[in-house]
Write a protein that holds these residues in place. Structure first.
Motif, PDB file in Angstrom:
ATOM      1  N   ARG A  92      -2.612   5.550   6.047  1.00  0.00           N
ATOM      2  CA  ARG A  92      -2.093   4.916   7.062  1.00  0.00           C
ATOM      3  C   ARG A  92      -2.435   5.965   8.303  1.00  0.00           C
ATOM      4  N   ARG A  94      -2.457   6.625  12.951  1.00  0.00           N
ATOM      5  CA  ARG A  94      -2.394   6.167  14.474  1.00  0.00           C
ATOM      6  C   ARG A  94      -3.020   7.078  15.158  1.00  0.00           C
ATOM      7  N   ARG A 125      -5.952   2.500   7.144  1.00  0.00           N
ATOM      8  CA  ARG A 125      -5.325   1.279   7.819  1.00  0.00           C
ATOM      9  C   ARG A 125      -4.315   1.646   8.968  1.00  0.00           C
ATOM     10  N   THR A 126      -4.410   0.958   9.999  1.00  0.00           N
ATOM     11  CA  THR A 126      -3.554   1.528  10.987  1.00  0.00           C
ATOM     12  C   THR A 126      -2.045   1.172  10.573  1.00  0.00           C
ATOM     13  N   TYR A 127      -1.137   2.109  11.210  1.00  0.00           N
ATOM     14  CA  TYR A 127       0.320   1.848  10.886  1.00  0.00           C
ATOM     15  C   TYR A 127       0.962   3.047  11.975  1.00  0.00           C
ATOM     16  N   PRO A 131       2.911   7.102  10.360  1.00  0.00           N
ATOM     17  CA  PRO A 131       1.528   7.311   9.804  1.00  0.00           C
ATOM     18  C   PRO A 131       1.555   8.472   8.748  1.00  0.00           C
TER      19      PRO A 131
END
Length: 327
Positions: A92, A94, A125-127, A131
């Motif tokens: 994950r 950002r 994936r974006t988080y 992150p």
């Protein structure tokens, strides 16, 4: 294969940082600029003397703002070749945007487009909340960078304590390896910890009060801790090859402070051996005029920097030849 890395540090310490990098095995320095360095390394660096380190995914000419930098990234795509794909699957991430040492907001439409390109090509994936990875778009005067941050935020500052990265530089400047070293006016563990890590053979911390002495005794093993004035220690004449004196920059400037500094400098001269090194870390307001008047020492270098928002310096000195050997 050597990868390209970018590290930040306290501005003003460029010369010692470059020297420290060049001493590291497997490191080739490319560029040192105010507060930062780019270099190639055969292994992922974990240097105590820098603030934060990043793997360089892409380097561009300077941009007027982060939006322009992101637009350039979107138009090229060649930065994808430098992603560590063995580390990306399921991670994950950002995106963090900054101008110099300040975080700034970017146009979210551009950020969304960049996030989408990364997700599609890397498996990440974006988080944004918690992150695994931070990808930085950093704009600086010399260049703009797209960076993968390595490790956790480092060198956090505690009230009254020197940052650990600054202490690592002080340890290097002291040349304390396999030698006797002393810290006068020691109120925190960061300086003695760095000197110990620098290989000091014996280390004495002279603490102004019981609370400081107890704190240091509890945190660092294998050192000698004494409580008392920095101006009157029980150390033998010419017994120390490195003496470090730190005046907390937030301390109130008083005639007592100046007198204590003069006494500590006099004591440092007494206990310092021939060719030994004396280092003072203090705000200019606290120490500059006193050090200018101090006799019997020769200035080797001075590094101006900002500590806790105050204009400060690290003064590196040794005894003048005519004063060596005097009792």
């Amino acid at each position: 294969m050597k990868k390209l890395y970018f590290s930040t540090f306290v501005q003003g310490l460029e010369k010692p940082i470059e020297a420290m990098l060049r001493k590291e095995g497997g490191v080739a320095v490319e560029r040192v600029v105010p507060g930062a360095a780019t270099y190639r390394s055969v292994r992922e660096p974990a240097f105590a003397f820098v603030h934060q380190t990043y793997s360089v995914l892409f380097q561009m000419k300077p941009a007027k703002d982060v939006n322009e930098a992101i637009r350039r990234l979107l138009s090229t795509g060649s930065w994808l070749d430098r992603f560590p794909y063995e580390e990306t699957e399921g991670k994950r991430f950002r995106i963090v945007t900054a101008m110099g040492d300040k975080l700034v907001a970017a146009n979210m439409r551009y950020v969304d487009m960049l996030e989408k390109a990364i997700c599609e090509n890397t498996g990440m994936r974006t988080y944004r909340e918690r992150p695994d990875v931070e990808l930085w778009v950093l704009c600086r005067p010399e260049a703009s960078y797209f960076l993968w941050r390595i490790g956790k935020q480092s060198a956090t500052r505690q009230e009254g304590q020197l940052r650990s990265d600054v202490c690592a530089v002080v340890s290097f400047l002291s040349q304390c390896g396999a030698k006797n070293a002393a810290v006068l006016g020691c109120t925190g563990s960061s300086l003695p910890f760095a000197l110990k890590a620098g290989g000091a053979r014996s280390l004495t911390c002279v603490c102004p009060d019981r609370a400081s002495a107890k704190l240091i005794e509890g945190k660092i093993r294998g050192i000698r801790v004494s409580e008392g004035s920095s101006g009157y220690t029980d150390l033998a004449d010419a017994s120390q090859q490195a003496v470090v004196l730190h005046l907390p920059v937030k301390a109130e400037k008083t005639s007592r402070l100046e007198a204590d500094l003069r006494n500590a400098l006099f004591e440092a001269r007494r206990i310092l051996s021939d060719e030994g090194r004396l280092i003072v870390i203090a705000s200019l307001d606290h120490a500059e005029s006193t050090l200018r008047k101090t006799q019997g020492v020769r200035m080797l270098a001075r590094y101006d920097l900002v500590l806790s928002g105050q204009k400060s310096a690290i003064w590196l000195m040794t005894l003048k030849p005519e004063d060596m050997g005097e009792g």
